[in-house]
Write an enzyme that holds these catalytic residues in place. Structure first.
Site, PDB file in Angstrom:
ATOM      1  N   ARG A  24      -2.856  -3.574 -30.851  1.00 14.24           N
ATOM      2  CA  ARG A  24      -4.515  -3.950 -32.168  1.00 14.24           C
ATOM      3  C   ARG A  24      -3.154  -4.770 -33.330  1.00 14.24           C
ATOM      4  NH1 ARG A  24      -5.923   2.367 -32.760  1.00 14.24           N
ATOM      5  NH2 ARG A  24      -7.779   2.446 -32.199  1.00 14.24           N
ATOM      6  N   ASP A  50       8.894  -2.368 -58.376  1.00 11.86           N
ATOM      7  CA  ASP A  50       8.515  -3.693 -58.416  1.00 11.86           C
ATOM      8  C   ASP A  50       9.504  -5.271 -58.055  1.00 11.86           C
ATOM      9  OD1 ASP A  50       6.025  -2.909 -58.376  1.00 11.86           O
ATOM     10  OD2 ASP A  50       5.349  -3.343 -60.114  1.00 11.86           O
ATOM     11  N   ARG A  90       4.178   0.300 -35.619  1.00 10.20           N
ATOM     12  CA  ARG A  90       4.170  -1.021 -34.803  1.00 10.20           C
ATOM     13  C   ARG A  90       3.994  -0.245 -33.779  1.00 10.20           C
ATOM     14  NH1 ARG A  90       7.076  -5.577 -33.800  1.00 10.20           N
ATOM     15  NH2 ARG A  90       7.379  -6.047 -35.595  1.00 10.20           N
TER      16      ARG A  90
HETATM   17  O1  F6P Z   1       5.278  -0.800 -61.192  1.00 10.54           O
HETATM   18  C1  F6P Z   1       5.174  -0.317 -60.190  1.00 10.54           C
HETATM   19  C2  F6P Z   1       3.798   0.355 -59.470  1.00 10.54           C
HETATM   20  O2  F6P Z   1       4.506   1.299 -58.909  1.00 10.54           O
HETATM   21  C3  F6P Z   1       3.684  -0.930 -59.256  1.00 10.54           C
HETATM   22  O3  F6P Z   1       4.422  -1.256 -57.654  1.00 10.54           O
HETATM   23  C4  F6P Z   1       1.802  -0.473 -58.780  1.00 10.54           C
HETATM   24  O4  F6P Z   1       1.006  -1.288 -59.045  1.00 10.54           O
HETATM   25  C5  F6P Z   1       1.845   0.771 -59.872  1.00 10.54           C
HETATM   26  O5  F6P Z   1       2.898   1.014 -60.479  1.00 10.54           O
HETATM   27  C6  F6P Z   1       0.563   2.154 -59.612  1.00 10.54           C
HETATM   28  O6  F6P Z   1       0.740   2.603 -60.479  1.00 10.54           O
HETATM   29  P1  F6P Z   1       0.425   4.195 -60.925  1.00 10.54           P
HETATM   30  O7  F6P Z   1       1.157   4.909 -60.077  1.00 10.54           O
HETATM   31  O8  F6P Z   1      -0.202   4.087 -62.590  1.00 10.54           O
HETATM   32  O9  F6P Z   1      -1.439   3.886 -59.613  1.00 10.54           O
END
Ligand code: F6P
Length: 321
Positions: free
Chosen positions: A165, A130, A157
């Site tokens: 679309r 993130d 793309r």
């Molecule tokens: O924090 C990392 C992350 O990949 C986020 O971007 C995402 O919202 C979340 O983990 C998804 O978590 P999980 O694998 O528990 O669905």
């Protein structure tokens, strides 16, 4: 007290490059005469006493592997007082003199609890796709995730253009639009939806229709999962414009795959620094890089960072569409 054993765990969502960090920690530790213990499944592994010994050879051939050889989890038990007490007791029982936690903001908070409430020496490494942690320009895994998403969008793309679309592509990022913005600029998308900014369907659809009237035959919108869900956005655009719209949710493919060079190098440098800090008696910190220099910050400050480049990126996307 002489420092004899380092513990390492990965926690929360995995990210490509975590293995490179584990390798660096184990081998840098050994170079300083320190043994390494690997905790399986993050904080949950401490509670369960699932701890293994890691030697030089245990981390061979992992620098280029996605995921984490230590496995990872989001532990509910660790959020309780009893869970934390059990984890702290396990650290003592296994003779771990200091713990390195590789993870995102939730993992940082868990490490901080161990440090503040149970006086366990901890150092955190930013391991999340993130890129939303303070004190570092990059988190381990983010660059790979961006490249994985770009690769997928390049393929979308081709078909978007051929079939004229609109496509809505959902990328990860619950509270952070970092991946979405990078990917939107890198893929040349026409619009982006991020949790940091409100959006208006009227404006979104007006832009699409105007583009369409000017002869723009395809339109790509990147949506961070925390801003909007791609199926809903696609349905709404179709309902409001009558134009053929498809969606793709990239999901967990963004978390996997061979880590790109930048993630491996970042992970290796930060792993080495974390070992140095612990062995030198420094703890309660998170390590990162700022302008390519290693940076160390106090843990409580490290859990959240605002993206300073949101407006610059949004402007670019608008100009370049
Ligand atoms: O924090 C990392 C992350 O990949 C986020 O971007 C995402 O919202 C979340 O983990 C998804 O978590 P999980 O694998 O528990 O669905």
């Amino acid at each position: 007290m002489s420092f004899k054993k380092i513990g390492v765990l990965t926690s929360g969502g995995d990210g490509p490059g975590m293995n490179a960090a584990i390798r660096s920690i184990v081998r840098c530790g050994l170079s300083r005469g320190v043994e390494a213990a690997g905790v399986i499944r993050g904080f949950q592994g401490l509670i369960d006493g699932d701890v293994i010994s890691l030697g030089h050879r245990s981390v061979s051939n992992i620098i280029n592997r996605g995921g984490t050889i230590l496995k990872t989890a989001r532990s509910e038990a660790f959020k309780t007082e009893d869970g934390q007490k059990a984890a702290a007791a396990a650290i003592k029982k296994f003779g771990i003199d200091g713990l390195i936690v590789i993870g995102g903001d939730g993992s940082y908070r868990g490490a901080q609890d161990l440090y503040e409430k149970y006086h366990i020496p901890v150092i955190c490494l930013p391991g999340t796709i993130d890129n939303d942690l303070y004190g570092t320009d990059q988190t381990i895994g983010c660059q790979t995730a961006v490249n994985t998403a770009l690769d997928a969008i390049d393929k979308i793309r081709d078909t978007a253009h051929s079939m004229e679309r609109i496509f809505v592509i959902e990328v990860m990022g619950n509270r952070s639009g970092y991946i979405a913005l990078e990917v939107a600029v890198g893929a040349g998308a026409e619009d982006v939806l991020i949790p940091e900014r409100k959006f208006d369907y009227e404006v979104l659809c007006r832009n699409i229709v105007e583009g369409n009237q000017k002869g723009k035959i395809s339109w790509m919108i990147v949506a961070a999962e925390g801003a909007a869900k791609a199926p809903e956005v696609a349905a709404k655009i179709h309902a409001m414009t009558g134009l053929e719209t498809r969606f793709v949710v990239l999901g967990h493919i963004q978390r996997g795959g061979v880590p790109v060079g930048a993630d491996r190098i970042l992970a290796t440098r930060l792993g080495a620094k974390a070992v140095d800090l612990l062995v030198e008696g420094v703890s309660g910190k998170a390590v990162g890089v700022l302008e390519n220099e290693i940076n160390v910050v106090d843990l409580p400050n490290a859990c959240k960072r605002e993206n300073k480049h949101v407006d610059e990126y949004l402007r670019l996307i608008k100009i370049l569409r």
